[in-house]
Design a protein around this motif. Sequence first.
Motif, PDB file in Angstrom:
ATOM      1  N   GLY A  65       0.813  -1.211   0.000  1.00 55.74           N
ATOM      2  CA  GLY A  65       0.000   0.000   0.000  1.00 55.74           C
ATOM      3  C   GLY A  65       0.843   1.256   0.000  1.00 55.74           C
ATOM      4  O   GLY A  65       0.598   2.193  -0.775  1.00 55.74           O
ATOM      5  N   VAL A  66       1.851   1.297   0.863  1.00 55.23           N
ATOM      6  CA  VAL A  66       2.736   2.460   0.945  1.00 55.23           C
ATOM      7  C   VAL A  66       3.533   2.607  -0.351  1.00 55.23           C
ATOM      8  O   VAL A  66       3.672   3.704  -0.896  1.00 55.23           O
ATOM      9  CB  VAL A  66       3.698   2.334   2.143  1.00 55.23           C
ATOM     10  N   ALA A  67       4.044   1.494  -0.866  1.00 55.56           N
ATOM     11  CA  ALA A  67       4.837   1.527  -2.094  1.00 55.56           C
ATOM     12  C   ALA A  67       4.007   2.040  -3.266  1.00 55.56           C
ATOM     13  O   ALA A  67       4.447   2.912  -4.026  1.00 55.56           O
ATOM     14  CB  ALA A  67       5.384   0.135  -2.397  1.00 55.56           C
ATOM     15  N   PHE A  68       2.800   1.510  -3.393  1.00 54.74           N
ATOM     16  CA  PHE A  68       1.945   1.915  -4.506  1.00 54.74           C
ATOM     17  C   PHE A  68       1.591   3.394  -4.397  1.00 54.74           C
ATOM     18  O   PHE A  68       1.571   4.110  -5.402  1.00 54.74           O
ATOM     19  CB  PHE A  68       0.666   1.076  -4.537  1.00 54.74           C
ATOM     20  N   ARG A  69       1.316   3.859  -3.193  1.00 64.09           N
ATOM     21  CA  ARG A  69       0.948   5.269  -3.007  1.00 64.09           C
ATOM     22  C   ARG A  69       2.081   6.199  -3.438  1.00 64.09           C
ATOM     23  O   ARG A  69       1.849   7.223  -4.095  1.00 64.09           O
ATOM     24  CB  ARG A  69       0.570   5.522  -1.544  1.00 64.09           C
ATOM     25  N   ARG A  70       3.313   5.858  -3.093  1.00 63.40           N
ATOM     26  CA  ARG A  70       4.459   6.684  -3.499  1.00 63.40           C
ATOM     27  C   ARG A  70       4.552   6.771  -5.016  1.00 63.40           C
ATOM     28  O   ARG A  70       4.747   7.848  -5.595  1.00 63.40           O
ATOM     29  CB  ARG A  70       5.753   6.089  -2.951  1.00 63.40           C
ATOM     30  N   LEU A  71       4.421   5.616  -5.655  1.00 64.32           N
ATOM     31  CA  LEU A  71       4.539   5.581  -7.113  1.00 64.32           C
ATOM     32  C   LEU A  71       3.372   6.300  -7.770  1.00 64.32           C
ATOM     33  O   LEU A  71       3.543   6.988  -8.791  1.00 64.32           O
ATOM     34  CB  LEU A  71       4.605   4.129  -7.585  1.00 64.32           C
ATOM     35  N   PHE A  72       2.200   6.136  -7.184  1.00 64.81           N
ATOM     36  CA  PHE A  72       1.014   6.799  -7.731  1.00 64.81           C
ATOM     37  C   PHE A  72       1.182   8.316  -7.664  1.00 64.81           C
ATOM     38  O   PHE A  72       0.807   9.053  -8.584  1.00 64.81           O
ATOM     39  CB  PHE A  72      -0.220   6.369  -6.951  1.00 64.81           C
TER      40      PHE A  72
END
Length: 217
Positions: A65-72
């Motif tokens: 979740g954290v990883a995807f949010r950063r990339l998003f």
Amino acid sequence: MKRRTKVFIAGLGVALAVTALSRASRSAERGTETVPYTVVETLGDVEIRRYPTTVTVETTAQNTGVAFRRLFEYISGANQSSEKVSMTAPVTTESVGESIPMTAPVATDETDHGVQMSFYLPASYEYDTAPRPTNPDLELVEHPARTLAVRQFSWYATNRRTRIQTESLLQTLDANDIAVVGDAFLMQYDPPSTLPFFRTNEVAVEIQRRERGHSST
């Protein structure tokens, strides 16, 4: 600036993340740019594919979740050029400024430090022209052309199912005396809302292999 020529590691036991390396027909339906490749050979359920040089933006975080949010946030304009990476895969989605169509797949990997996730940038971007991240936890990575062995499967890409598919992939390669380079990784093509029987997942690993074959596009 940082360049890496090591194989991009994305591993076993990853949670849901979106990606695309599927068939051109599917990408056309979705209106999503996918990473191009040439099929070199087919070994049962395993395809040997040749991929060109690609550029990814990636991060390592405590969970997907954290990883995807950063990339998003990066593709939404949180970069030095304030460019929006318009999601080209339904799931690798989502503005300030010009649109950068984002390509699939999104790759994830469980590491000793958490989960590594990566978005592939469109073919129109090279390492030197891609928008620079403003978040220090993100980095751009250039991956040289490589040959991958890929096994496709459907349904949810749970840790157990991914592990089984990876073991089958590696067994096929071993039976054909194909040398593996680096670790296996998971690629997913669909948004979380996609029904399980419509999902496209792939486990892949870089190999040392002769080239011959036909294009995927």
